[in-house]
Design a protein around this motif. Sequence first.
Motif, PDB file in Angstrom:
ATOM      1  N   GLU A 130       0.815  -1.218   0.000  1.00 55.33           N
ATOM      2  CA  GLU A 130       0.000   0.000   0.000  1.00 55.33           C
ATOM      3  C   GLU A 130       0.847   1.266   0.000  1.00 55.33           C
ATOM      4  O   GLU A 130       0.442   2.280  -0.542  1.00 55.33           O
ATOM      5  CB  GLU A 130      -0.944   0.012   1.202  1.00 55.33           C
ATOM      6  CG  GLU A 130      -2.104  -0.905   1.037  1.00 55.33           C
ATOM      7  CD  GLU A 130      -3.101  -0.777   2.165  1.00 55.33           C
ATOM      8  OE1 GLU A 130      -4.292  -0.871   1.866  1.00 55.33           O
ATOM      9  OE2 GLU A 130      -2.697  -0.601   3.331  1.00 55.33           O
ATOM     10  N   SER A 131       2.022   1.186   0.569  1.00 57.19           N
ATOM     11  CA  SER A 131       2.894   2.365   0.610  1.00 57.19           C
ATOM     12  C   SER A 131       3.269   2.854  -0.786  1.00 57.19           C
ATOM     13  O   SER A 131       3.620   4.021  -0.972  1.00 57.19           O
ATOM     14  CB  SER A 131       4.155   2.068   1.430  1.00 57.19           C
ATOM     15  OG  SER A 131       4.868   0.976   0.859  1.00 57.19           O
ATOM     16  N   TRP A 162       1.276   3.474  -3.104  1.00 59.35           N
ATOM     17  CA  TRP A 162       0.218   4.321  -3.647  1.00 59.35           C
ATOM     18  C   TRP A 162      -0.073   5.541  -2.780  1.00 59.35           C
ATOM     19  O   TRP A 162      -1.103   6.181  -2.918  1.00 59.35           O
ATOM     20  CB  TRP A 162      -1.042   3.482  -3.860  1.00 59.35           C
ATOM     21  CG  TRP A 162      -0.726   2.228  -4.619  1.00 59.35           C
ATOM     22  CD1 TRP A 162      -0.038   2.145  -5.804  1.00 59.35           C
ATOM     23  CD2 TRP A 162      -1.038   0.900  -4.255  1.00 59.35           C
ATOM     24  NE1 TRP A 162       0.087   0.838  -6.188  1.00 59.35           N
ATOM     25  CE2 TRP A 162      -0.531   0.045  -5.257  1.00 59.35           C
ATOM     26  CE3 TRP A 162      -1.713   0.323  -3.179  1.00 59.35           C
ATOM     27  CZ2 TRP A 162      -0.653  -1.340  -5.220  1.00 59.35           C
ATOM     28  CZ3 TRP A 162      -1.849  -1.054  -3.141  1.00 59.35           C
ATOM     29  CH2 TRP A 162      -1.316  -1.870  -4.149  1.00 59.35           C
ATOM     30  N   GLU A 163       0.851   5.865  -1.875  1.00 61.91           N
ATOM     31  CA  GLU A 163       0.682   7.013  -0.991  1.00 61.91           C
ATOM     32  C   GLU A 163       1.838   7.984  -1.195  1.00 61.91           C
ATOM     33  O   GLU A 163       2.930   7.584  -1.550  1.00 61.91           O
ATOM     34  CB  GLU A 163       0.678   6.552   0.473  1.00 61.91           C
ATOM     35  CG  GLU A 163      -0.417   5.557   0.796  1.00 61.91           C
ATOM     36  CD  GLU A 163      -0.218   4.891   2.148  1.00 61.91           C
ATOM     37  OE1 GLU A 163       0.869   5.019   2.737  1.00 61.91           O
ATOM     38  OE2 GLU A 163      -1.150   4.224   2.608  1.00 61.91           O
ATOM     39  N   PRO A 187      -7.642   1.564   1.312  1.00 62.28           N
ATOM     40  CA  PRO A 187      -6.644   0.746   2.021  1.00 62.28           C
ATOM     41  C   PRO A 187      -7.265  -0.479   2.680  1.00 62.28           C
ATOM     42  O   PRO A 187      -8.441  -0.491   3.029  1.00 62.28           O
ATOM     43  CB  PRO A 187      -6.095   1.706   3.088  1.00 62.28           C
ATOM     44  CG  PRO A 187      -6.365   3.070   2.547  1.00 62.28           C
ATOM     45  CD  PRO A 187      -7.647   2.952   1.768  1.00 62.28           C
ATOM     46  N   GLY A 225      -4.613  -3.283  -5.082  1.00 67.41           N
ATOM     47  CA  GLY A 225      -4.945  -1.879  -4.885  1.00 67.41           C
ATOM     48  C   GLY A 225      -5.966  -1.363  -5.872  1.00 67.41           C
ATOM     49  O   GLY A 225      -6.526  -0.282  -5.698  1.00 67.41           O
ATOM     50  N   ASP A 250       5.005  -1.748  -8.810  1.00 67.86           N
ATOM     51  CA  ASP A 250       3.783  -2.559  -8.785  1.00 67.86           C
ATOM     52  C   ASP A 250       3.975  -3.848  -9.567  1.00 67.86           C
ATOM     53  O   ASP A 250       4.807  -3.929 -10.472  1.00 67.86           O
ATOM     54  CB  ASP A 250       2.609  -1.816  -9.450  1.00 67.86           C
ATOM     55  CG  ASP A 250       2.123  -0.621  -8.664  1.00 67.86           C
ATOM     56  OD1 ASP A 250       2.451  -0.512  -7.468  1.00 67.86           O
ATOM     57  OD2 ASP A 250       1.402   0.209  -9.252  1.00 67.86           O
TER      58      ASP A 250
END
Length: 116
Positions: free
Chosen positions: A11-12, A14-15, A48, A78, A106
């Motif tokens: 997830e990191s 996409w932040e 998330p 995601g 990714d």
Amino acid sequence: MRYVMMICGPESNWEGPEADVVMETINSWWEKWSAAGVIVDGGAELQPVATAKTVSRGADGKAVVTDGPYIEIKDVVGGFMLLEADSIDDAIACAATWPGIEALGDQVEVRPTIER
């Protein structure tokens, strides 16, 4: 034939500011493949995993709802999109150009759908 293209990674990825910069490239990618008729019925960017709920069967046979994903893993899905292509090779040709592969690390999974 239809294929699901799933965007996977931590997830990191996409932040933050780096992901925001890549979104412009992703928007261009989306427009290109939509115009070519490869992306059909859209797709979705997912919230998330902390927002997820998992529904499973309890010992009594009734549904049990728990917070979070089914299993804790580093890489998660995601987002996804539905592709229309003549072959899996054609679907992979589209997926291989996903901007997040190079920019964010990714991984993209392409899987045929079952048509009944």
